[in-house]
Design a protein around this motif. Structure first.
Motif, PDB file in Angstrom:
ATOM      1  N   ASN A 151      11.203  34.279  -2.510  1.00 52.72           N
ATOM      2  CA  ASN A 151      12.279  33.623  -3.243  1.00 52.72           C
ATOM      3  C   ASN A 151      12.450  32.172  -2.806  1.00 52.72           C
ATOM      4  N   ASP A 152      12.336  31.915  -1.495  1.00 51.20           N
ATOM      5  CA  ASP A 152      12.399  30.535  -1.005  1.00 51.20           C
ATOM      6  C   ASP A 152      11.292  29.696  -1.643  1.00 51.20           C
ATOM      7  N   HIS A 153      10.119  30.290  -1.763  1.00 55.98           N
ATOM      8  CA  HIS A 153       8.966  29.581  -2.321  1.00 55.98           C
ATOM      9  C   HIS A 153       9.164  29.298  -3.808  1.00 55.98           C
ATOM     10  N   VAL A 154       9.698  30.261  -4.543  1.00 54.94           N
ATOM     11  CA  VAL A 154       9.983  30.053  -5.958  1.00 54.94           C
ATOM     12  C   VAL A 154      10.980  28.901  -6.130  1.00 54.94           C
ATOM     13  N   GLU A 155      12.006  28.893  -5.304  1.00 56.21           N
ATOM     14  CA  GLU A 155      12.998  27.808  -5.387  1.00 56.21           C
ATOM     15  C   GLU A 155      12.350  26.454  -5.105  1.00 56.21           C
ATOM     16  N   ALA A 156      11.457  26.403  -4.116  1.00 52.80           N
ATOM     17  CA  ALA A 156      10.762  25.156  -3.803  1.00 52.80           C
ATOM     18  C   ALA A 156       9.874  24.708  -4.967  1.00 52.80           C
ATOM     19  N   LEU A 157       9.226  25.656  -5.629  1.00 52.59           N
ATOM     20  CA  LEU A 157       8.368  25.321  -6.764  1.00 52.59           C
ATOM     21  C   LEU A 157       9.198  24.822  -7.954  1.00 52.59           C
ATOM     22  N   ILE A 158      10.368  25.398  -8.153  1.00 51.01           N
ATOM     23  CA  ILE A 158      11.250  24.925  -9.224  1.00 51.01           C
ATOM     24  C   ILE A 158      11.682  23.496  -8.948  1.00 51.01           C
ATOM     25  N   GLN A 159      12.138  23.232  -7.717  1.00 55.13           N
ATOM     26  CA  GLN A 159      12.578  21.880  -7.361  1.00 55.13           C
ATOM     27  C   GLN A 159      11.440  20.883  -7.507  1.00 55.13           C
ATOM     28  N   ARG A 160      10.252  21.284  -7.058  1.00 59.57           N
ATOM     29  CA  ARG A 160       9.085  20.403  -7.166  1.00 59.57           C
ATOM     30  C   ARG A 160       8.770  20.099  -8.630  1.00 59.57           C
ATOM     31  N   SER A 161       8.836  21.112  -9.476  1.00 56.69           N
ATOM     32  CA  SER A 161       8.474  20.947 -10.879  1.00 56.69           C
ATOM     33  C   SER A 161       9.490  20.113 -11.649  1.00 56.69           C
ATOM     34  N   LEU A 162      10.730  20.107 -11.191  1.00 54.42           N
ATOM     35  CA  LEU A 162      11.778  19.323 -11.853  1.00 54.42           C
ATOM     36  C   LEU A 162      11.830  17.885 -11.348  1.00 54.42           C
ATOM     37  N   SER A 163      11.122  17.595 -10.266  1.00 56.50           N
ATOM     38  CA  SER A 163      11.169  16.256  -9.660  1.00 56.50           C
ATOM     39  C   SER A 163      10.421  15.247 -10.529  1.00 56.50           C
ATOM     40  N   PRO A 164      11.049  14.087 -10.821  1.00 57.95           N
ATOM     41  CA  PRO A 164      10.377  13.064 -11.631  1.00 57.95           C
ATOM     42  C   PRO A 164       9.129  12.501 -10.970  1.00 57.95           C
ATOM     43  N   SER A 165       9.063  12.557  -9.627  1.00 60.67           N
ATOM     44  CA  SER A 165       7.932  11.979  -8.897  1.00 60.67           C
ATOM     45  C   SER A 165       6.815  12.989  -8.644  1.00 60.67           C
ATOM     46  N   MET A 166       6.934  14.176  -9.274  1.00 64.15           N
ATOM     47  CA  MET A 166       5.976  15.247  -9.002  1.00 64.15           C
ATOM     48  C   MET A 166       4.534  14.810  -9.234  1.00 64.15           C
ATOM     49  N   ASP A 167       4.268  14.147 -10.360  1.00 59.42           N
ATOM     50  CA  ASP A 167       2.895  13.801 -10.717  1.00 59.42           C
ATOM     51  C   ASP A 167       2.285  12.770  -9.777  1.00 59.42           C
ATOM     52  N   ALA A 168       3.141  11.986  -9.089  1.00 61.13           N
ATOM     53  CA  ALA A 168       2.637  10.914  -8.230  1.00 61.13           C
ATOM     54  C   ALA A 168       2.420  11.368  -6.790  1.00 61.13           C
ATOM     55  N   THR A 169       2.756  12.603  -6.505  1.00 62.20           N
ATOM     56  CA  THR A 169       2.688  13.092  -5.121  1.00 62.20           C
ATOM     57  C   THR A 169       1.652  14.200  -4.992  1.00 62.20           C
ATOM     58  N   LYS A 170       0.769  14.038  -4.024  1.00 58.93           N
ATOM     59  CA  LYS A 170      -0.190  15.103  -3.737  1.00 58.93           C
ATOM     60  C   LYS A 170       0.479  16.164  -2.878  1.00 58.93           C
ATOM     61  N   THR A 171       0.240  17.424  -3.217  1.00 57.02           N
ATOM     62  CA  THR A 171       0.847  18.521  -2.474  1.00 57.02           C
ATOM     63  C   THR A 171      -0.201  19.188  -1.592  1.00 57.02           C
ATOM     64  N   ARG A 172       0.108  19.255  -0.308  1.00 54.31           N
ATOM     65  CA  ARG A 172      -0.768  19.931   0.650  1.00 54.31           C
ATOM     66  C   ARG A 172      -0.148  21.280   0.981  1.00 54.31           C
ATOM     67  N   CYS A 208       0.827  -1.213   0.000  1.00 49.69           N
ATOM     68  CA  CYS A 208       0.000   0.000   0.000  1.00 49.69           C
ATOM     69  C   CYS A 208       0.850   1.246   0.000  1.00 49.69           C
ATOM     70  N   SER A 209       1.990   1.244   0.721  1.00 56.85           N
ATOM     71  CA  SER A 209       2.815   2.440   0.836  1.00 56.85           C
ATOM     72  C   SER A 209       3.490   2.786  -0.485  1.00 56.85           C
ATOM     73  N   THR A 210       3.723   1.771  -1.327  1.00 56.65           N
ATOM     74  CA  THR A 210       4.368   2.062  -2.606  1.00 56.65           C
ATOM     75  C   THR A 210       3.377   2.600  -3.628  1.00 56.65           C
ATOM     76  N   THR A 211       2.102   2.239  -3.480  1.00 52.40           N
ATOM     77  CA  THR A 211       1.117   2.704  -4.454  1.00 52.40           C
ATOM     78  C   THR A 211       0.493   4.040  -4.061  1.00 52.40           C
ATOM     79  N   ALA A 212       0.571   4.400  -2.789  1.00 55.88           N
ATOM     80  CA  ALA A 212      -0.001   5.663  -2.331  1.00 55.88           C
ATOM     81  C   ALA A 212       1.045   6.442  -1.549  1.00 55.88           C
ATOM     82  N   PRO A 213       1.915   7.186  -2.221  1.00 57.47           N
ATOM     83  CA  PRO A 213       2.982   7.914  -1.533  1.00 57.47           C
ATOM     84  C   PRO A 213       2.406   8.974  -0.613  1.00 57.47           C
ATOM     85  N   PRO A 214       3.138   9.309   0.444  1.00 58.63           N
ATOM     86  CA  PRO A 214       2.633  10.318   1.382  1.00 58.63           C
ATOM     87  C   PRO A 214       2.540  11.684   0.734  1.00 58.63           C
ATOM     88  N   ASP A 215       1.624  12.500   1.218  1.00 59.04           N
ATOM     89  CA  ASP A 215       1.493  13.859   0.715  1.00 59.04           C
ATOM     90  C   ASP A 215       2.758  14.655   1.020  1.00 59.04           C
TER      91      ASP A 215
END
Length: 297
Positions: free
Chosen positions: A269-290, A26-33
């Protein structure tokens, strides 16, 4: 221990192992938010990340909600100035006069006096690097005849670019209740500047310039902070909070990131950097963002 006693024990062990395997599966199919800290109140915050090549939307919150652009307005002022350069109406050496109205604008400004002039090349740098309100208004008056007429030209150009929710009232972004935009529209403008004027886009990556023998420094601290960031514009008025449009281009990826309404430039600026890192992450689409807004932290 006899076999009859051992058999029930083996059954319990096998059942426990099966339960562990089920939980692991279950943990592999539903990654944590993932939790994304937002440095703004919900009523001010808006953001969008767009793939600069495909136009695909990678992230958005309140991206079509009405917000004050502040000095992001100057991106459109520059768009029209770049158009004038490309049509031959002005050159880099053209002198732009500063009127009483332009000189009277509040800071940030270059502190021109009425009757002085500034060449187009220096005017672009003053608007990009210093976010000079007096220079932006002088450019608007030169191209539009008056600032009001130029604002109408800006709004018309916005519509032609697909910025359906933007209305401009001045050339600088100084407070005006009628001057509104959205994060989505600012992303459209950022991409349009890149695509329409690649020969001029280098201006947005400059962090300082020399003018009349003195060094004028800028305040876009994203430049040089994150590898791949190559522009473009920041903005702030009290009603808007801290805004930014950021362009990223590295390793075959292009992004346009818009953040509006942050509580401080550093947090933005910290937030922009976090959004860039998130957008470049290969696992972005599989992770829900809260989202965790400033008032919840």
């Amino acid at each position: 221990m006899s076999f009859p006693r051992l058999f029930p024990l083996l059954q319990k062990i096998l059942a426990a192992l099966a339960l562990v395997a089920l939980v692991a599966g279950c943990s592999t199919t539903a990654p944590p938010d993932s939790v994304l800290a937002v440095p703004a109140a919900p009523q001010k915050y808006a953001a969008i990340v767009v793939d600069g090549k495909s136009g695909k939307q990678l992230f958005e919150v309140n991206s079509t909600a009405q917000r004050y652009p502040a000095s992001l307005t100057k991106m459109m002022t520059l768009y029209l100035l770049f158009e004038a350069m490309d049509t031959g109406r002005v050159t880099k050496e053209t002198q732009i006069p500063v009127s009483d109205h332009a000189a009277s604008q509040p800071p940030t400004k270059m502190r021109f006096r009425r009757g002085e002039t500034i060449d187009v090349d220096s005017a672009i740098r003053a608007i990009v690097v210093k976010s000079a309100n007096d220079v932006a208004v002088a450019v608007g008056e030169y191209l539009g005849g008056s600032e009001d007429q130029f604002a109408a030209m800006m709004t018309s150009k916005a519509r032609s670019l697909g910025m359906t929710s933007t209305t401009f009232r001045n050339a600088s972004g100084l407070p005006d209740d009628g001057q509104m935009t959205t994060a989505r529209d600012m992303a459209v403008l950022g991409m349009s500047l890149q695509r329409r004027f690649p020969q001029h886009f280098h201006y947005f990556s400059e962090s300082d310039f020399m003018f009349r023998g003195r060094l004028v420094r800028g305040h876009n601290d994203m430049l040089g902070r994150v590898r791949g960031v190559n522009g473009i514009k920041t903005g702030y008025i009290r009603a808007s909070g801290f805004n930014i449009v950021t362009s990223y281009d590295a390793d075959g990826r292009q992004l346009i990131v818009v953040v509006m309404g942050a509580d401080s430039a550093r947090q933005r600026n910290d937030h922009v950097e976090a959004l860039i890192q998130r957008s470049l992450s290969p696992s972005m689409d599989a992770t829900k963002t809260r989202l965790m807004f400033a008032e919840q932290q």
